[in-house]
Scaffold this motif. Structure first.
Motif, PDB file in Angstrom:
ATOM      1  N   LYS A   1      -7.454  -9.535  -7.817  1.00 15.86           N
ATOM      2  CA  LYS A   1      -6.187 -10.370  -7.721  1.00 15.86           C
ATOM      3  C   LYS A   1      -5.645 -10.849  -9.062  1.00 15.86           C
ATOM      4  O   LYS A   1      -4.633 -10.489  -9.036  1.00 15.86           O
ATOM      5  N   SER A   2      -6.399 -10.321 -10.211  1.00 15.14           N
ATOM      6  CA  SER A   2      -5.924 -10.552 -11.245  1.00 15.14           C
ATOM      7  C   SER A   2      -5.020  -9.437 -11.815  1.00 15.14           C
ATOM      8  O   SER A   2      -3.672  -9.354 -12.738  1.00 15.14           O
ATOM      9  N   ALA A   3      -4.818  -7.998 -11.477  1.00 16.42           N
ATOM     10  CA  ALA A   3      -4.011  -7.045 -11.077  1.00 16.42           C
ATOM     11  C   ALA A   3      -2.928  -6.588  -9.866  1.00 16.42           C
ATOM     12  O   ALA A   3      -2.342  -5.879  -9.912  1.00 16.42           O
ATOM     13  N   ASP A   4      -3.267  -8.484  -9.316  1.00 13.44           N
ATOM     14  CA  ASP A   4      -2.241  -7.715  -8.199  1.00 13.44           C
ATOM     15  C   ASP A   4      -1.946  -7.033  -6.676  1.00 13.44           C
ATOM     16  O   ASP A   4      -1.429  -6.241  -6.817  1.00 13.44           O
ATOM     17  N   TRP A   5      -3.668  -6.775  -6.599  1.00 11.44           N
ATOM     18  CA  TRP A   5      -3.151  -5.792  -5.490  1.00 11.44           C
ATOM     19  C   TRP A   5      -4.964  -5.788  -4.770  1.00 11.44           C
ATOM     20  O   TRP A   5      -5.745  -6.239  -4.793  1.00 11.44           O
ATOM     21  N   GLU A   6      -4.875  -4.585  -3.473  1.00 12.10           N
ATOM     22  CA  GLU A   6      -5.591  -4.647  -2.138  1.00 12.10           C
ATOM     23  C   GLU A   6      -6.095  -3.112  -2.500  1.00 12.10           C
ATOM     24  O   GLU A   6      -4.445  -2.406  -1.772  1.00 12.10           O
ATOM     25  N   PHE A   7      -7.160  -2.694  -2.486  1.00 16.72           N
ATOM     26  CA  PHE A   7      -7.176  -1.653  -1.658  1.00 16.72           C
ATOM     27  C   PHE A   7      -8.025  -1.599  -0.731  1.00 16.72           C
ATOM     28  O   PHE A   7      -9.305  -2.199  -0.534  1.00 16.72           O
TER      29      PHE A   7
ATOM     30  N   CYS B   1      -8.995   8.142   9.740  1.00 17.38           N
ATOM     31  CA  CYS B   1      -9.338   7.051   8.193  1.00 17.38           C
ATOM     32  C   CYS B   1      -7.472   7.174   8.347  1.00 17.38           C
ATOM     33  O   CYS B   1      -6.757   7.158   7.880  1.00 17.38           O
ATOM     34  N   MET B   2      -7.791   5.730   8.182  1.00 14.08           N
ATOM     35  CA  MET B   2      -5.981   4.675   7.567  1.00 14.08           C
ATOM     36  C   MET B   2      -6.863   3.989   6.432  1.00 14.08           C
ATOM     37  O   MET B   2      -7.392   3.782   6.022  1.00 14.08           O
ATOM     38  N   ILE B   3      -5.700   4.156   4.928  1.00 15.25           N
ATOM     39  CA  ILE B   3      -6.048   3.557   3.756  1.00 15.25           C
ATOM     40  C   ILE B   3      -4.531   3.229   3.767  1.00 15.25           C
ATOM     41  O   ILE B   3      -3.642   3.645   3.920  1.00 15.25           O
ATOM     42  N   VAL B   4      -4.803   1.771   3.604  1.00 17.12           N
ATOM     43  CA  VAL B   4      -3.627   0.533   2.898  1.00 17.12           C
ATOM     44  C   VAL B   4      -3.633   0.217   1.561  1.00 17.12           C
ATOM     45  O   VAL B   4      -4.933  -0.045   1.415  1.00 17.12           O
ATOM     46  N   ILE B   5      -2.717  -0.116   0.314  1.00 12.10           N
ATOM     47  CA  ILE B   5      -2.800   0.017  -0.898  1.00 12.10           C
ATOM     48  C   ILE B   5      -1.699  -1.164  -0.774  1.00 12.10           C
ATOM     49  O   ILE B   5      -1.224  -1.072  -0.491  1.00 12.10           O
ATOM     50  N   ARG B   6      -1.855  -2.311  -1.202  1.00 11.81           N
ATOM     51  CA  ARG B   6      -0.790  -3.713  -1.365  1.00 11.81           C
ATOM     52  C   ARG B   6      -1.237  -3.813  -3.030  1.00 11.81           C
ATOM     53  O   ARG B   6      -1.820  -3.990  -3.303  1.00 11.81           O
ATOM     54  N   LYS B   7       0.053  -3.101  -3.605  1.00 11.12           N
ATOM     55  CA  LYS B   7       0.412  -3.026  -5.388  1.00 11.12           C
ATOM     56  C   LYS B   7       1.659  -3.704  -5.171  1.00 11.12           C
ATOM     57  O   LYS B   7       3.191  -3.679  -5.084  1.00 11.12           O
TER      58      LYS B   7
ATOM     59  N   TRP C   1       1.727   0.637   0.536  1.00 10.63           N
ATOM     60  CA  TRP C   1       1.486   1.558   0.166  1.00 10.63           C
ATOM     61  C   TRP C   1       0.235   2.445   1.694  1.00 10.63           C
ATOM     62  O   TRP C   1      -0.578   2.235   1.400  1.00 10.63           O
ATOM     63  N   TRP C   2       0.837   3.836   2.483  1.00  6.11           N
ATOM     64  CA  TRP C   2      -0.372   3.994   3.186  1.00  6.11           C
ATOM     65  C   TRP C   2      -0.972   5.581   3.711  1.00  6.11           C
ATOM     66  O   TRP C   2       0.157   6.048   2.836  1.00  6.11           O
ATOM     67  N   PHE C   3      -1.695   5.669   3.517  1.00 11.14           N
ATOM     68  CA  PHE C   3      -2.090   7.274   4.010  1.00 11.14           C
ATOM     69  C   PHE C   3      -2.758   7.118   5.455  1.00 11.14           C
ATOM     70  O   PHE C   3      -4.003   6.660   5.744  1.00 11.14           O
ATOM     71  N   SER C   4      -2.453   7.815   6.410  1.00 10.70           N
ATOM     72  CA  SER C   4      -2.988   8.106   7.903  1.00 10.70           C
ATOM     73  C   SER C   4      -3.874   9.313   8.122  1.00 10.70           C
ATOM     74  O   SER C   4      -2.855  10.354   9.070  1.00 10.70           O
ATOM     75  N   ILE C   5      -4.768   9.674   8.741  1.00 10.93           N
ATOM     76  CA  ILE C   5      -5.566  10.483   9.263  1.00 10.93           C
ATOM     77  C   ILE C   5      -5.505   9.808  10.505  1.00 10.93           C
ATOM     78  O   ILE C   5      -6.932   9.434  10.537  1.00 10.93           O
TER      79      ILE C   5
END
Length: 265
Positions: free
Chosen positions: A51-57, A125-131, A136-140
């Motif tokens: 929360k403090s750095a404003d991101w979710e992975f 596999c899907m990776i989603v990052i909110r910054k 940002w997303w990366f999908s296989i």
């Protein structure tokens, strides 16, 4: 820092529905109905929230044959957690630029690729990052990502990625090819509330439901809390007797900054 990690072989949730919260991120799991023949769960997920750095992975996985490849990927990313999180502490412009290279390096690590050759089965596999105000997303493979916001919905935009079949990590591995195949992208989130929704295909391919249409998902989530929206989706596929397991990651983020608009407005 809040963290959540799960592989379906650890607890399969067959005939059982669960919605857990990782800070503001809901993780929904349903292993399928034993009455339809289900007896195992090959999904998995990984969630880190700062929360403090404003991101979710977030990461969601849908395995085939066994959950071994899912566990392999989740464990490998947990092993690289400190490096990933260090990058995410940078401003979005730097963090997401560096993430393009870092995630590829992680998937192409020689020790990891050798472990993939020895495993049984493979996984999408899907990776989603909110910054900050960017996604940002990366999908296989064929996992699904939606972003729901009124300005996007007005133009019929809900689903961000194109599902891609015949891409996996594990025993069959897209990164073994001379040209690895995957999709990736970045999205500026709009001012106001943005809902970020990820799912495996047990939700969208359940007989008797229309959740393959993103608008049906939007309608189910509308007007209820994040965990309640996830629960409603899982209750419906359980009621319809789905066999395949379903895993959902869903959260809402409020963006204060203005977003890009055309010059003639």
């Amino acid at each position: 820092m809040s963290e959540f990690s799960w592989v379906g072989s650890d607890k399969d949730f067959v005939d059982e529905l669960d919605v857990s919260m990782v800070e503001k991120v809901a993780v929904g799991r349903f292993g399928g109905n034993s009455s339809a023949g289900q007896y195992k769960n090959e999904d998995g997920c990984l969630v880190w929230v700062n929360k403090s750095a404003d991101w979710e992975f977030t990461m969601i996985l849908d395995g085939h044959k066994t959950a071994s490849s899912v566990k392999l990927v989740v464990d490998h990313f947990n092993k690289n957690r400190d490096e990933i999180q260090k990058v995410l502490m940078q401003p979005a412009s730097e963090a997401l630029r560096r993430m393009d290279t870092l995630i590829l390096d992680i998937f192409q690590d020689p020790d990891f690729m050798e472990a993939c050759r020895r495993t049984t089965g493979e996984t999408a596999c899907m990776i989603v990052i909110r910054k900050e105000k960017y996604l940002w997303w990366f999908s296989i493979g064929d996992c699904i990502l939606h972003v729901l916001h009124p300005e996007l919905i007005a133009h019929g935009e809900r689903q961000l990625n194109q599902r891609s079949f015949y891409e996996w990590v594990g025993e069959v591995n897209t990164f073994e090819m001379p040209v690895p195949c995957y999709s990736t992208g970045k999205k500026e989130l709009r001012q106001g509330e943005n809902q970020i929704f990820m799912t495996t295909d047990g939700l969208t391919e359940c007989p008797g439901v229309i959740f393959g249409d993103p608008q049906a998902i939007e309608n189910t989530l509308k007007g209820v809390s994040v965990p309640e929206g996830v629960r409603r989706l899982l209750v419906e596929v359980r009621r319809k007797g789905v066999r395949d397991s379903t895993t959902i990651i869903f959260w809402s983020v409020q963006i204060e900054e203005t977003a890009t608009l055309p010059s003639d407005l």
